[in-house]
Design a protein around this motif. Structure first.
Motif, mmCIF file in Angstrom:
data_model
loop_
_atom_site.group_PDB
_atom_site.id
_atom_site.type_symbol
_atom_site.label_atom_id
_atom_site.label_comp_id
_atom_site.label_asym_id
_atom_site.label_seq_id
_atom_site.Cartn_x
_atom_site.Cartn_y
_atom_site.Cartn_z
ATOM 1 N N TRP A 285 4.741 -1.511 -4.985
ATOM 2 C CA TRP A 285 5.314 -1.163 -6.059
ATOM 3 C C TRP A 285 6.164 -0.003 -6.147
ATOM 4 O O TRP A 285 7.467 -0.090 -7.319
ATOM 5 C CB TRP A 285 4.666 -1.711 -7.396
ATOM 6 C CG TRP A 285 4.985 -1.588 -9.244
ATOM 7 C CD1 TRP A 285 5.435 -2.125 -9.573
ATOM 8 C CD2 TRP A 285 3.886 -1.055 -9.866
ATOM 9 N NE1 TRP A 285 5.313 -2.423 -10.655
ATOM 10 C CE2 TRP A 285 4.647 -1.619 -11.195
ATOM 11 C CE3 TRP A 285 2.518 -0.289 -9.974
ATOM 12 C CZ2 TRP A 285 4.651 -0.869 -12.609
ATOM 13 C CZ3 TRP A 285 1.877 0.513 -11.392
ATOM 14 C CH2 TRP A 285 2.927 -0.289 -12.317
ATOM 15 N N THR A 286 5.394 0.967 -6.397
ATOM 16 C CA THR A 286 6.100 2.238 -6.623
ATOM 17 C C THR A 286 7.889 2.609 -5.132
ATOM 18 O O THR A 286 8.544 3.570 -6.349
ATOM 19 C CB THR A 286 4.994 4.276 -6.505
ATOM 20 O OG1 THR A 286 4.941 3.436 -5.366
ATOM 21 C CG2 THR A 286 4.608 3.318 -7.876
ATOM 22 N N LEU B 132 -3.910 5.836 -9.327
ATOM 23 C CA LEU B 132 -3.847 4.696 -9.409
ATOM 24 C C LEU B 132 -3.827 3.591 -8.409
ATOM 25 O O LEU B 132 -3.581 3.202 -8.481
ATOM 26 C CB LEU B 132 -2.369 5.140 -10.243
ATOM 27 C CG LEU B 132 -2.684 5.712 -11.728
ATOM 28 C CD1 LEU B 132 -1.328 6.149 -12.029
ATOM 29 C CD2 LEU B 132 -3.069 4.906 -12.879
ATOM 30 N N ALA B 133 -4.097 4.492 -7.074
ATOM 31 C CA ALA B 133 -3.554 3.266 -6.082
ATOM 32 C C ALA B 133 -5.428 2.428 -6.718
ATOM 33 O O ALA B 133 -4.995 1.073 -5.705
ATOM 34 C CB ALA B 133 -3.774 3.854 -5.181
ATOM 35 N N LEU C 194 -5.044 0.172 -9.686
ATOM 36 C CA LEU C 194 -4.404 -0.663 -10.270
ATOM 37 C C LEU C 194 -4.783 -1.993 -9.785
ATOM 38 O O LEU C 194 -4.808 -2.687 -10.767
ATOM 39 C CB LEU C 194 -3.492 -0.600 -9.470
ATOM 40 C CG LEU C 194 -2.174 -1.592 -9.766
ATOM 41 C CD1 LEU C 194 -1.743 -1.387 -10.968
ATOM 42 C CD2 LEU C 194 -0.447 -1.744 -9.003
ATOM 43 N N TRP D 51 0.105 -0.971 -5.262
ATOM 44 C CA TRP D 51 0.136 0.857 -5.487
ATOM 45 C C TRP D 51 2.057 1.132 -5.048
ATOM 46 O O TRP D 51 2.974 1.568 -5.940
ATOM 47 C CB TRP D 51 -0.327 2.095 -5.836
ATOM 48 C CG TRP D 51 0.523 3.142 -6.090
ATOM 49 C CD1 TRP D 51 -0.184 4.431 -5.264
ATOM 50 C CD2 TRP D 51 0.538 2.863 -8.191
ATOM 51 N NE1 TRP D 51 0.419 5.123 -6.493
ATOM 52 C CE2 TRP D 51 0.503 4.719 -7.637
ATOM 53 C CE3 TRP D 51 0.030 2.636 -9.604
ATOM 54 C CZ2 TRP D 51 0.762 5.564 -8.718
ATOM 55 C CZ3 TRP D 51 0.491 3.683 -10.262
ATOM 56 C CH2 TRP D 51 1.574 4.265 -9.734
ATOM 57 N N TRP E 4 -3.657 -8.813 -6.026
ATOM 58 C CA TRP E 4 -3.039 -7.152 -6.103
ATOM 59 C C TRP E 4 -4.050 -6.050 -5.280
ATOM 60 O O TRP E 4 -5.454 -6.799 -5.334
ATOM 61 C CB TRP E 4 -3.359 -6.225 -7.473
ATOM 62 C CG TRP E 4 -1.561 -6.386 -7.781
ATOM 63 C CD1 TRP E 4 -0.988 -7.085 -7.651
ATOM 64 C CD2 TRP E 4 -1.251 -6.099 -9.341
ATOM 65 N NE1 TRP E 4 -0.177 -7.224 -9.006
ATOM 66 C CE2 TRP E 4 -0.159 -6.018 -9.814
ATOM 67 C CE3 TRP E 4 -1.959 -5.037 -10.212
ATOM 68 C CZ2 TRP E 4 0.605 -5.689 -10.630
ATOM 69 C CZ3 TRP E 4 -1.036 -4.649 -11.974
ATOM 70 C CH2 TRP E 4 0.053 -4.964 -11.626
#
Ligand code: GLU
Length: 443
Positions: free
Chosen positions: A390-391, A422-423, A426, A387, A382
């Motif tokens: 994924w989103t 959050l990016a 994560l 992020w 990751w």
């Protein structure tokens, strides 16, 4: 002329924002002018001065990065003060007085009742030797006053307040030596300013009248007076005085509360000027433009809210290398960078870092987002792109977007409705913990 300033606290208490500001002004002006900044401990009041307070003052100055090149202690200089006092006695500028405090009080009340200014009447100057002998025989000891030259109008050009003039006949001859032979503040300060070659006396405007008196003392000692800068005092937000008595916090209280020294410096450097308060990270950078002409004459209000806001801005700009030694050992540079924008104080990071290291109790909302999130959770390593990939995939699967997409993820991953981006977080939280949190496990 090399500029030399001094900060002269009495070690009878802790530094608070009022006197720390005076210290800062002295330091900034000296540094800005390529001069020297000195510390003088006004500890002639032996009953109230302590080495503990002196040490606390040194530590606070060091914490604020206000470095002085020399320290002078008035208690080391009593012999010198006595020598000067003898000279002034010989010159007729110090005279013995025998009034008790009650007698002086009575005189003052009588003057006020007659609507006269409460200026000392110099009755002691008229005492004959036999009257003095009688007092001494009664066990009275003299206190000593400095004889002002009442005919002179003292004038100086205050760097803050502009031209100032004083009618000396309106002032009482100041008591400079107490009955027990100890010195009050006024004369030792002048002797030290001469001995320390102080060129600029920078202090609060509560000392303006003292300065007029001290100008005459400089003259009586054959020295020229330094330049003066008397800054308007700062007050609490409600306009009351900022002293410990009013419950104001000390500098060490602010330090214990986790404030950055530079937040305090940034606020105090600009308070009372028309210049905007900015988060400054380097004292040397502001010293260059430091100018007493920028200060106004009205009281400036100190607000802890303003300090807190400034502190947050400074924290948001601090590089990892500056704070590394103050961070919990498991906070990496990447974690600092990810969490920093959400901190008001550096110390808040211990709590916030729990988002990464856990334990976090996830809050799982009903709906399609969490099952989809589990389904399309990226494999592999990751990074900062994970992020959005994924989103994006969750959005494609559920049609959820905006808050409906992001809030369930935030609640599941952090247990909170608000928090850092959050990016960046994560990859730090890592796949293993994310899987658990999405399954509702505390991790
Ligand atoms: N000890 C004095 C004070 O704290 C010093 C004043 C001065 O700067 O001369 O008020």
């Amino acid at each position: 002329m090399t500029v030399r300033t001094r900060f002269a606290p009495s070690p009878t208490g802790l530094l608070h924002v009022g006197n720390a500001r005076t210290a800062l002004h002295n330091a900034l002006f000296a540094v800005g002018q390529g001069g020297a900044f000195l510390l003088r401990l006004d500890d002639t009041d032996t009953a109230r001065s302590t080495e503990e307070f002196a040490q606390a003052i040194r530590e606070d100055l060091a914490w604020l990065s206000l470095e002085y090149s020399e320290e002078v202690k008035q208690s080391d200089k009593i012999a010198r003060y006595n020598e000067v006092a003898d000279k002034l006695r010989a010159d007729g500028r110090l005279y013995a007085c025998y009034e008790t405090a009650d007698e002086l009080d009575f005189k003052r009340k009588m003057q006020l009742a007659r609507k006269q200014p409460p200026v000392y009447d110099r009755a002691a100057l008229a005492l004959s030797q036999s009257e003095k002998d009688t007092f001494e025989a009664e066990g009275r000891r003299p206190h000593w006053r400095f004889k002002l030259n009442e005919a002179e109008r003292v004038e100086f050009d205050d760097l803050v307040r502009g031209p100032a003039g004083f009618d000396m006949s309106a002032l009482s001859d100041p008591v400079v030596i107490r009955e027990d032979g100890s010195f009050l503040y006024m004369l030792p300060s002048v002797i030290d300013d001469i001995d320390m070659a102080i060129t600029h006396v920078v202090r609060g405007e509560d000392h303006v009248t003292n300065s007029a008196v001290q100008v005459q003392m400089f003259k009586a000692l054959g020295a020229s007076a330094p330049a003066f800068a008397h800054t308007a005092l700062i007050t609490a937000a409600d306009g009351s005085g900022l002293s410990k008595r009013h419950g104001a916090k000390s500098i060490s209280d602010y330090r214990a509360d986790g404030y950055e020294a530079m937040a305090i410096n940034s606020l105090l450097a600009r308070l009372g000027t028309a210049d905007p308060v900015e988060p400054l990270t380097d004292l040397a950078a502001i010293a260059g433009g430091f100018d007493f002409g920028r200060f106004g004459r009205s009281a400036a209000k100190f607000s802890e809210d303003e300090l807190a806001a400034l502190n947050a801005k400074i924290v948001h700009s601090l590089p990892y290398s500056d704070v590394e030694s103050r961070l919990p050992s498991d906070v990496s540079e990447a974690a600092w960078t990810a969490l920093q924008p959400n901190l008001e104080k550096v110390g808040d990071i211990a709590d916030l870092a729990q988002i990464i290291t856990g334990p976090v109790s996830p809050v799982l909302e009903e709906g399609p987002v969490i099952p989809a999130a589990i389904n399309v959770l990226p494999e592999g390593t990751w990074d900062s792109e994970t992020w959005s990939a994924w989103t994006g995939a969750i959005k494609a699967e559920t049609g959820a977007k905006g808050k409906a997409l992001f809030m369930p993820l935030r609640l599941a991953l952090t247990g909170e409705r608000h928090g850092p981006e959050l990016a960046a977080l994560l990859p730090l939280i890592g796949r293993e913990r994310v899987v658990k949190r999405l399954a509702g496990e505390t991790a």
